[in-house]
Motif scaffolding. Structure first.
Motif, PDB file in Angstrom:
ATOM      1  N   LEU A   8      45.562 -14.040  25.727  1.00  0.00           N
ATOM      2  CA  LEU A   8      44.115 -14.225  25.543  1.00  0.00           C
ATOM      3  C   LEU A   8      42.328 -13.897  26.946  1.00  0.00           C
ATOM      4  O   LEU A   8      41.924 -13.858  26.643  1.00  0.00           O
ATOM      5  N   LEU A   9      43.551 -14.121  28.797  1.00  0.00           N
ATOM      6  CA  LEU A   9      42.393 -14.260  29.629  1.00  0.00           C
ATOM      7  C   LEU A   9      42.171 -13.180  29.560  1.00  0.00           C
ATOM      8  O   LEU A   9      41.182 -12.915  29.840  1.00  0.00           O
ATOM      9  N   ALA A  67      33.498 -11.241  27.616  1.00  0.00           N
ATOM     10  CA  ALA A  67      32.850 -11.437  28.225  1.00  0.00           C
ATOM     11  C   ALA A  67      32.247 -10.745  28.887  1.00  0.00           C
ATOM     12  O   ALA A  67      30.959 -11.212  29.162  1.00  0.00           O
ATOM     13  N   THR A  68      33.046  -9.710  30.090  1.00  0.00           N
ATOM     14  CA  THR A  68      31.723  -8.968  30.228  1.00  0.00           C
ATOM     15  C   THR A  68      31.148  -7.738  29.398  1.00  0.00           C
ATOM     16  O   THR A  68      29.918  -7.096  30.467  1.00  0.00           O
ATOM     17  N   GLY A  77      28.018 -10.595  28.092  1.00  0.00           N
ATOM     18  CA  GLY A  77      27.460 -11.539  29.182  1.00  0.00           C
ATOM     19  C   GLY A  77      28.044 -12.951  29.339  1.00  0.00           C
ATOM     20  O   GLY A  77      27.153 -13.824  29.700  1.00  0.00           O
ATOM     21  N   SER A  78      29.076 -13.375  28.505  1.00  0.00           N
ATOM     22  CA  SER A  78      29.297 -15.053  28.425  1.00  0.00           C
ATOM     23  C   SER A  78      29.947 -15.557  29.744  1.00  0.00           C
ATOM     24  O   SER A  78      31.066 -14.205  30.347  1.00  0.00           O
ATOM     25  N   HIS A  79      30.010 -16.269  29.372  1.00  0.00           N
ATOM     26  CA  HIS A  79      30.173 -17.227  30.814  1.00  0.00           C
ATOM     27  C   HIS A  79      31.843 -17.901  30.993  1.00  0.00           C
ATOM     28  O   HIS A  79      32.124 -18.350  29.928  1.00  0.00           O
ATOM     29  N   ARG A 107      41.250 -12.617  40.366  1.00  0.00           N
ATOM     30  CA  ARG A 107      41.352 -11.544  40.639  1.00  0.00           C
ATOM     31  C   ARG A 107      39.993 -11.253  39.519  1.00  0.00           C
ATOM     32  O   ARG A 107      39.374 -10.791  40.211  1.00  0.00           O
ATOM     33  N   LEU A 108      39.985 -12.106  39.012  1.00  0.00           N
ATOM     34  CA  LEU A 108      39.061 -11.470  37.807  1.00  0.00           C
ATOM     35  C   LEU A 108      37.453 -12.244  38.115  1.00  0.00           C
ATOM     36  O   LEU A 108      36.415 -11.965  37.577  1.00  0.00           O
ATOM     37  N   GLY A 109      37.344 -12.803  38.965  1.00  0.00           N
ATOM     38  CA  GLY A 109      36.391 -13.402  39.967  1.00  0.00           C
ATOM     39  C   GLY A 109      35.749 -15.188  39.045  1.00  0.00           C
ATOM     40  O   GLY A 109      34.962 -15.273  38.964  1.00  0.00           O
ATOM     41  N   LEU A 110      37.161 -15.421  38.297  1.00  0.00           N
ATOM     42  CA  LEU A 110      36.493 -16.721  37.657  1.00  0.00           C
ATOM     43  C   LEU A 110      36.851 -18.063  38.349  1.00  0.00           C
ATOM     44  O   LEU A 110      37.672 -18.306  38.893  1.00  0.00           O
ATOM     45  N   ALA A 111      36.150 -19.278  37.474  1.00  0.00           N
ATOM     46  CA  ALA A 111      36.725 -20.538  38.320  1.00  0.00           C
ATOM     47  C   ALA A 111      37.353 -21.240  37.089  1.00  0.00           C
ATOM     48  O   ALA A 111      38.253 -20.441  36.184  1.00  0.00           O
TER      49      ALA A 111
END
Length: 239
Positions: A41-42, A49-50, A53-55, A80-84
């Protein structure tokens, strides 16, 4: 990526977008356990999202029921994806009642608090067609009516948060194939093979029922039909 693999991933992405209602929310939380379903899912949501442009932000609930490696895998992939990413901890079970039910309720409350705190009005969950089929079969055993057999809703409101299940169309095997193509690691929960749990016994029984035509696709369609019936009954009641 070969043409069949690209087509498979495109089909998953298209189905995911449909499961989201046709559009990706501007701000979206993703519940990631470290297992195959939520990791897929992620991965798929990050691709969307990329492009849109979603957060995205990710959350894991550690309730002591999964191996620590699962939480670590979720955190590493988010990094690795740069996500919080945030891991929430639950250790409040008093040993009374149904552990899985208590853990599920605690997960929703903890994640809802997290989502509100982070300004994320919507959280995506990784439930699949297989989960839906198991839920229908379990509720059939409890002699449920229309509401129960409608099983898990693609969209629901709880604790002030909108919960989306955009992978209810997808099979577990297809999601793991996606992860293998993407070179992504996931951790299987040992409790997924523990027959002490009713859901696991139900999962194992599906293999025996399949020759009778009672398989994942059939049961998932029952859930959709019952959801349609429930919506019609609700509309008639309102009128």
């Amino acid at each position: 990526m070969t043409a069949p693999a690209a087509t498979a991933d495109a089909g998953l992405t298209e189905g995911l977008l449909s499961g989201l209602g046709g559009a990706l929310p501007p701000r979206l939380g993703v519940a990631v356990s470290g297992g195959g379903d939520s990791m897929a899912l992620l991965s798929l949501l990050h691709g969307l999202a990329t492009a849109k442009g979603s957060h995205l932000e990710t959350v894991t609930v550690d309730h002591g029921l999964r191996p620590e490696a699962a939480e670590e895998a979720a955190a590493r992939h988010a990094a690795r994806l740069g996500l919080a990413h945030e891991t929430l901890h639950w250790r409040d079970w008093d040993g009374q009642g149904n552990l899985q039910n208590a853990a599920r309720e605690a997960r929703y409350r903890l994640m809802a608090d997290w989502a509100v705190r982070r300004g994320l009005p919507v959280v995506a969950l990784g439930h699949t067609a297989d989960d839906q089929a198991e839920t229908v079969l379990m509720r059939l055993a409890r002699r449920s009516g229309v509401d129960g057999l409608a099983a898990m809703a693609p969209r629901s409101e709880r604790f002030g948060v909108t919960w989306l299940r955009p992978l209810l169309f997808a099979r577990r095997a297809a999601l793991r194939d996606h992860l293998r193509r993407a070179g992504l690691h996931w951790v299987e929960d040992p409790s997924n093979d523990d027959p002490r749990y009713a859901r696991i016994r139900t999962r194992q029984s599906l293999d025996a029922l399949a020759p009778l035509g009672i398989d994942v696709e059939t049961l998932a369609e029952v859930a959709r039909n019952m959801a349609t019936a429930r919506a019609a009954l609700d509309a008639q009641t309102a009128r």
